[in-house]
Design a protein around this motif. Structure first.
Motif, PDB file in Angstrom:
ATOM      1  N   ASP A  57      -0.159  19.827 -18.898  1.00  0.00           N
ATOM      2  CA  ASP A  57      -0.103  21.178 -18.559  1.00  0.00           C
ATOM      3  C   ASP A  57       1.331  21.417 -18.383  1.00  0.00           C
ATOM      4  OD1 ASP A  57       0.537  19.686 -16.313  1.00  0.00           O
ATOM      5  OD2 ASP A  57      -1.389  20.551 -15.060  1.00  0.00           O
ATOM      6  N   LEU A 144      -1.368   9.121 -11.076  1.00  0.00           N
ATOM      7  CA  LEU A 144      -2.914   9.377 -11.315  1.00  0.00           C
ATOM      8  C   LEU A 144      -3.279   8.314 -12.291  1.00  0.00           C
ATOM      9  CD1 LEU A 144      -2.270  13.382 -11.607  1.00  0.00           C
ATOM     10  CD2 LEU A 144      -3.569  12.185 -10.020  1.00  0.00           C
ATOM     11  N   ILE A 152     -20.991   7.890  -6.130  1.00  0.00           N
ATOM     12  CA  ILE A 152     -22.260   8.625  -6.216  1.00  0.00           C
ATOM     13  C   ILE A 152     -23.332   7.392  -6.226  1.00  0.00           C
ATOM     14  CG2 ILE A 152     -23.782  10.306  -7.318  1.00  0.00           C
ATOM     15  CD1 ILE A 152     -21.189  11.734  -8.263  1.00  0.00           C
ATOM     16  N   ILE A 183     -19.739  15.616 -14.264  1.00  0.00           N
ATOM     17  CA  ILE A 183     -19.434  15.755 -12.784  1.00  0.00           C
ATOM     18  C   ILE A 183     -17.859  15.967 -12.635  1.00  0.00           C
ATOM     19  CG2 ILE A 183     -19.746  14.575 -10.518  1.00  0.00           C
ATOM     20  CD1 ILE A 183     -21.909  12.947 -11.527  1.00  0.00           C
ATOM     21  N   SER A 187      -8.830  19.178 -13.705  1.00  0.00           N
ATOM     22  CA  SER A 187      -8.163  19.427 -14.801  1.00  0.00           C
ATOM     23  C   SER A 187      -8.883  18.731 -15.933  1.00  0.00           C
ATOM     24  CB  SER A 187      -6.769  18.811 -14.785  1.00  0.00           C
ATOM     25  OG  SER A 187      -6.085  19.422 -15.991  1.00  0.00           O
ATOM     26  N   SER A 188      -9.343  17.446 -15.709  1.00  0.00           N
ATOM     27  CA  SER A 188     -10.034  16.520 -16.821  1.00  0.00           C
ATOM     28  C   SER A 188     -11.020  17.495 -17.118  1.00  0.00           C
ATOM     29  CB  SER A 188     -10.225  15.301 -16.252  1.00  0.00           C
ATOM     30  OG  SER A 188      -9.132  14.674 -15.762  1.00  0.00           O
ATOM     31  N   ILE A 349     -23.172  21.946  -6.666  1.00  0.00           N
ATOM     32  CA  ILE A 349     -23.755  20.806  -5.747  1.00  0.00           C
ATOM     33  C   ILE A 349     -23.467  20.883  -4.247  1.00  0.00           C
ATOM     34  CG2 ILE A 349     -23.795  19.320  -7.839  1.00  0.00           C
ATOM     35  CD1 ILE A 349     -21.357  17.651  -6.706  1.00  0.00           C
ATOM     36  N   TRP A 492      -6.230  16.338  -3.701  1.00  0.00           N
ATOM     37  CA  TRP A 492      -6.020  14.930  -3.828  1.00  0.00           C
ATOM     38  C   TRP A 492      -4.385  14.796  -3.469  1.00  0.00           C
ATOM     39  CZ3 TRP A 492      -1.850  15.020  -7.495  1.00  0.00           C
ATOM     40  CH2 TRP A 492      -1.809  15.465  -8.610  1.00  0.00           C
TER      41      TRP A 492
HETATM   42  P1  NA7 Z   1      -9.433  16.033  -9.991  1.00  0.00           P
HETATM   43  O1  NA7 Z   1      -8.534  17.294 -10.128  1.00  0.00           O
HETATM   44  O2  NA7 Z   1      -9.257  15.197  -8.540  1.00  0.00           O
HETATM   45  O3  NA7 Z   1     -10.665  16.675 -10.058  1.00  0.00           O
HETATM   46  C1  NA7 Z   1     -11.908  15.990  -9.850  1.00  0.00           C
HETATM   47  C2  NA7 Z   1     -13.197  16.816  -9.758  1.00  0.00           C
HETATM   48  O4  NA7 Z   1     -14.274  15.674  -9.538  1.00  0.00           O
HETATM   49  C3  NA7 Z   1     -13.068  17.647  -8.669  1.00  0.00           C
HETATM   50  O5  NA7 Z   1     -13.738  18.655  -8.930  1.00  0.00           O
HETATM   51  C4  NA7 Z   1     -13.859  16.995  -7.578  1.00  0.00           C
HETATM   52  O6  NA7 Z   1     -14.504  17.961  -6.635  1.00  0.00           O
HETATM   53  C5  NA7 Z   1     -14.900  16.242  -8.452  1.00  0.00           C
HETATM   54  N1  NA7 Z   1     -15.483  15.069  -7.511  1.00  0.00           N
HETATM   55  C6  NA7 Z   1     -14.901  14.234  -7.169  1.00  0.00           C
HETATM   56  N2  NA7 Z   1     -15.635  13.310  -6.432  1.00  0.00           N
HETATM   57  C7  NA7 Z   1     -16.854  13.792  -6.663  1.00  0.00           C
HETATM   58  C8  NA7 Z   1     -18.083  13.300  -6.171  1.00  0.00           C
HETATM   59  N3  NA7 Z   1     -18.287  12.306  -5.660  1.00  0.00           N
HETATM   60  N4  NA7 Z   1     -19.292  14.227  -6.476  1.00  0.00           N
HETATM   61  C9  NA7 Z   1     -19.049  15.282  -7.146  1.00  0.00           C
HETATM   62  N5  NA7 Z   1     -17.792  15.767  -7.552  1.00  0.00           N
HETATM   63  C10 NA7 Z   1     -16.713  14.989  -7.258  1.00  0.00           C
HETATM   64  O7  NA7 Z   1      -8.937  15.137 -11.075  1.00  0.00           O
HETATM   65  P2  NA7 Z   1      -8.776  15.308 -12.762  1.00  0.00           P
HETATM   66  O8  NA7 Z   1      -8.652  14.057 -13.408  1.00  0.00           O
HETATM   67  O9  NA7 Z   1      -9.561  16.327 -13.107  1.00  0.00           O
HETATM   68  O10 NA7 Z   1      -7.257  15.954 -12.706  1.00  0.00           O
HETATM   69  C11 NA7 Z   1      -6.170  15.157 -12.024  1.00  0.00           C
HETATM   70  C12 NA7 Z   1      -4.865  15.570 -12.427  1.00  0.00           C
HETATM   71  O11 NA7 Z   1      -4.579  14.955 -13.594  1.00  0.00           O
HETATM   72  C13 NA7 Z   1      -4.690  17.110 -12.735  1.00  0.00           C
HETATM   73  O12 NA7 Z   1      -4.533  17.713 -11.458  1.00  0.00           O
HETATM   74  C14 NA7 Z   1      -3.665  17.329 -13.447  1.00  0.00           C
HETATM   75  O13 NA7 Z   1      -2.500  17.182 -12.784  1.00  0.00           O
HETATM   76  C15 NA7 Z   1      -3.954  16.152 -14.443  1.00  0.00           C
HETATM   77  P3  NA7 Z   1     -13.581  18.481  -5.468  1.00  0.00           P
HETATM   78  O14 NA7 Z   1     -12.682  19.415  -5.904  1.00  0.00           O
HETATM   79  O15 NA7 Z   1     -13.125  17.340  -4.651  1.00  0.00           O
HETATM   80  O16 NA7 Z   1     -14.598  18.989  -4.647  1.00  0.00           O
END
Ligand code: NA7
Length: 858
Positions: A57, A144, A152, A183, A187-188, A349, A492
């Motif tokens: 990004d 990361l 879950i 789920i 970003s991913s 959810i 995070w």
């Molecule tokens: P992210 O940005 O931490 O996103 C993880 C996503 O997963 C986020 O939407 C979380 O929701 C969701 N999440 C995590 N745990 C759960 C559970 N237990 N149930 C439902 N949903 C969940 O990780 P990414 O890999 O997408 O991106 C990381 C970085 O990589 C990104 O910022 C870029 O810099 C490149 P939440 O938002 O926590 O409610």
């Protein structure tokens, strides 16, 4: 440099970009180096995260090494944002070009490392049961790279296929004819969902928190960047001194000070540019003021809403839970549009929680979904996860896990007290994930290389930060993040995505420019904050690299870049014009109930006042305020933001009364006008909307002088009665030669030379010992209103303020002084610009409130 051949000089964990550059750099120093890498090839993040749509990004011309101009010239990026395969082949190219693979053990995870006090070496063990030793142990394991646990219920019961974005099959996945559940909408998720949905039969996205994403606008390298190779040197240098490590415009103005129409135009352009690192920099207040941020957040929400056809889906997908940019914003390509397809759905959810994963799919509270595959895009145990997964033990058997139980304690995000010769690349406490990672990696690797060279030259064997330096840096980092909106998101960045993880802001939020200056300053001061060991014994260079609060540092750095001539070199007219110009760029203060400009009768003619009325129903008590400016500068409106803030916080009518200025009207004109103002305010209290008898005085700097003098004059004249006096970094002694006057003679905004200039304009030497000029020197200090005196650590006037509080107290008054660490003379009036002084402002307001009677408090 000396080389230890029995084992290695340097062991590196990880062969991503950080590991690769480290190998290259350590070799350049003549050191033996070995990197251990879990994967079977180089690339780190870009080796593992092979999910469909994975891209960087940060623009490719920025997200690339700058250390070798030939490498820069020979590599061709094909798109604005490079895909994962392209970035991986770039990493492979770097490894080949510099012949780095021969120093990497692939498919070898490091499991533990122990510091051996006897030999001053690290003993490192791998999953292959080897043990190797080294002098320097460097974690280049990525921010990361440690996935979050699959937290879950029922995951293991699912009979279909489970995929995780961070460890995607190397051969890809064919989702055609499949029912897919996904789920995670970080970003991913946002990158992969449109491509998965393109092939799958049906796609259901399980969203916990709706996310901001701006259109990537990907395509060929943008026109303005096409010539970047011809100017790469200057371009890279510019990047090093930006906030996020990517050149671009930085708004010095404030979102809330700009008309709505202009704001929308600027946001529109910003949106179309599709560069996330520019988003939060458009205005100076976007990341420090919620109201300012909301202007961009709501713009983004409307943009997102406009892409989604079904209003019910839009309600779910439009982000509302956190200010934009407090979580890393995503770049998207057709993400929101994907939900317009009939075979794509989203489940909120939070409204309908996942109860369990079942053998055939996902059961939420209200519904059962059947899937052939489930994709987890649930993120990482960011920044500390990959460091703590390895069992690292430092001095005295202390493990890093124990040391970091309540959050990562370290110095500069690079080194840890108790863990000698140990470095973390882009560790917590450094800009890392808030920056262009490759640029930050280069900065860390080069800083370490310089440090090792210094050690070699000075015959030093070990290095480790001191406790003072470490604690100072952690506190500085916290103060920096506390000024921002980052703590408002469950992100995070804040450790909030992993249950039980300490909630601290992990990256340093002050920007790569400020951070680079810190690291450079540490090195330039002989590695300040470190202790070194060697054959000649221990060398301690203890101290704090930043002693002022982070916003004060930023302000001082900004002023340095402005290269303003000192006020004392100007005529009063020039100084006033300069001061007004500076003031015009200050953040606007908060709204108040009503603002009235008027005139009052000063000691020798009419003078202006500005009245600030609270939003609450009156009548209110009255605070008569005198502005700062050394009796020469400023007027009734020059501390506007501070008066607004004071009005709201103290729930009193604030009247900023002007007074005659020097050198046109010298001593005692200002003091006489101040006294006239208090008499006028007391006489007109009811018509001004005030409560009779509820009158306090407050002033900053020279205004503090006037407020203090007025209290003495009112006592001597038998009235008016003044409920309390709040003196903010006041001038109370024109004969002061105290330590603070000397320590801060050369700095910080208010210098000794400037203070002398003010005095010279205001009063003759002989007049300065008159209590009307120097209230501290009065013979009689009894029977004065309760006083709060605010002083700043880095203010020449600190000691005289403190002395006045003590003298008032000794004379039987209720008087106290609060000295604010890390603050300067101008901190307290700088509302919006110096948020670390908010606590002092709250204290000022509380003191005024406490001074007013019960009726006023009600
Ligand atoms: P992210 O940005 O931490 O996103 C993880 C996503 O997963 C986020 O939407 C979380 O929701 C969701 N999440 C995590 N745990 C759960 C559970 N237990 N149930 C439902 N949903 C969940 O990780 P990414 O890999 O997408 O991106 C990381 C970085 O990589 C990104 O910022 C870029 O810099 C490149 P939440 O938002 O926590 O409610």
């Amino acid at each position: 440099m000396k080389s230890h051949t029995k084992s290695f000089d340097v062991i590196v964990v990880g062969a991503g970009f950080a590991g690769l550059y480290l190998i290259h750099k350590m070799r350049e120093l003549g050191l033996s180096v070995r990197a251990f890498e879990k994967g079977d090839d180089v690339g780190g993040t870009w080796y593992w995260n092979r999910y469909p749509g994975a891209r960087c990004d940060i623009e490719s011309v920025d997200y690339s090494f700058s250390f070798d101009p030939e490498l820069e010239q020979e590599w061709e990026w094909s798109e604005k944002y490079a895909t994962q395969p392209e970035i991986l082949s770039y990493a492979q190219h770097v490894a080949d070009r510099f012949d780095l693979r021969r120093d990497i053990s692939f498919e070898t995870a490091v499991e533990g490392a122990v510091w051996d006090e006897e030999t001053s070496r690290w003993s490192v063990t791998t999953a292959k049961d080897e043990t190797v030793t080294c002098r320097f142990f460097i974690m280049a394991s990525g921010c990361l790279s440690q996935p979050k646990d699959l937290d879950i219920k029922g995951v293991e019961t699912f009979t279909g296929d489970i995929y995780r974005t961070h460890s995607w099959p190397h051969d890809g996945v064919d989702f055609s004819s499949q029912r897919v559940g996904i789920i995670g909408t970080g970003s991913s998720g946002i990158q992969s969902i449109p491509l998965i949905a393109e092939h799958a039969d049906s796609t259901v996205v399980f969203q916990r928190t709706a996310n901001y994403a701006i259109p990537a606008g990907n395509g060929p390298i943008p026109e303005e960047k096409q010539d970047v190779k011809s100017r790469y040197r200057e371009y890279r240098e510019e990047a090093r001194w930006t906030k996020g490590g990517v050149p671009g415009p930085v708004g010095m103005d404030f979102a809330l000070a700009v008309p709505e129409e202009e704001r929308q135009e600027r946001y529109e352009k910003l949106w179309n540019k599709g560069i996330i690192s520019h988003l939060s920099l458009e205005f100076a207040d976007l990341m420090i003021n919620e109201e300012a941020n909301e202007t961009l957040s709501s713009f983004a929400r409307e943009k997102i809403r406009s892409k989604i056809e079904d209003p019910k889906l839009a309600e779910i997908l439009v982000p509302t839970e956190f200010p934009i940019c407090t979580k890393r914003p995503c770049l998207d390509t057709n993400y929101f549009e994907t939900f317009n397809k009939p075979n794509v759905d989203v489940v909120d959810i939070k409204a309908d929680p996942i109860v369990t994963i079942t053998p055939t799919g996902i059961a939420t509270r209200d519904k059962e979904f059947e899937f052939d595959s489930i994709v987890f895009a649930t993120g990482f145990d960011a920044m500390t996860g990959a460091l703590l997964v390895i069992d690292i033990t430092g001095r005295g058997d202390q493990s890093l896990k124990e040391k970091w139980e309540h959050g990562p304690l370290n110095y500069l995000g690079l080194t840890v007290e108790g863990f000698p010769n140990f470095f973390t690349i882009t560790g917590p406490g450094s800009p890392s994930v808030l920056s262009n990672m490759i640029l930050s990696i280069e900065q860390h690797v080069e800083w370490i290389a310089d440090c090792l060279t210094y050690m070699d030259k000075n015959n030093l064997e070990t290095l480790e930060p001191t406790k003072t330096a470490e604690l100072g840096w952690v506190e500085y980092g916290t103060a920096t993040s506390d000024m921002t909106l980052y703590p408002l998101a469950k992100s995070w960045y804040m450790g909030a995505n992993v249950p039980g993880k300490p909630r601290v802001c992990l990256p340093y939020c002050g920007g790569v420019d400020a951070y680079r200056r810190v690291c450079n300053d540490v090195a330039a001061q002989g590695y300040l904050g470190f202790k070194f060991g060697g054959p000649d014994g221990e060398q301690m260079n203890d101290g704090l690299v930043r002693r002022q609060q982070p916003d004060v540092v930023a302000l001082l750095e900004l002023m340095e870049t402005m290269q303003l001539p000192p006020f004392e070199s100007m005529s009063p007219a020039e100084a006033r014009a300069t001061s007004e110009a500076i003031n015009a760029g200050n953040p606007p203060g908060p709204e108040v109930g009503e603002l009235v400009d008027g005139k009052y009768q000063g000691a020798d003619g009419e003078l202006d006042y500005r009245l600030y009325r609270p939003k609450t129903t009156g009548p209110h008590p009255v605070t008569l305020y005198f502005h700062g400016g050394g009796w020469v500068l400023g007027d009734h409106a020059s501390d506007d933001a501070f008066c607004r803030d004071l009005c709201n916080n103290s729930n009193s009518i604030v009247i900023s009364a002007n007074y005659r200025h020097a050198p046109e009207d010298r001593f005692p004109a200002a003091a006489d006008d101040g006294f006239a103002a208090v008499q006028w305010a007391a006489e007109n209290v009811e018509s001004l909307g005030g409560i009779p008898g509820e009158l306090a005085v407050c002033g900053w700097s020279a205004g503090g002088n006037i407020a203090a003098v007025v209290c003495q004059l009112a006592r001597d004249a038998g009235g008016p009665a003044i409920k309390s006096q709040v003196l903010i970094t006041p001038v109370v002694d024109g004969t002061d030669t105290s330590p603070s006057m000397q320590e801060n003679a050369e700095g910080f905004v208010l210098t000794r030379a400037l203070m002398d200039w003010f005095w010279d304009h205001y009063a003759d030497e002989a007049e300065r010992s008159d209590p009307k000029a120097s209230p501290l020197l009065a013979d009689n200090l009894a029977n004065l209103p309760p006083a709060l005196i605010i002083t700043a650590e880095f203010d020449p006037l600190r000691d005289q303020g403190n002395a006045y509080a003590k003298a008032l107290f000794d004379a039987g008054n209720d008087a106290r002084c609060i000295n604010y660490e890390g603050q300067i003379h101008t901190s307290f009036a700088a509302v919006g610009a110096i948020p670390t002084a908010n606590a002092a402002r709250a204290e000022i307001a509380a003191a005024l409130k406490a001074g007013f009677g019960a009726l006023a408090a009600a």
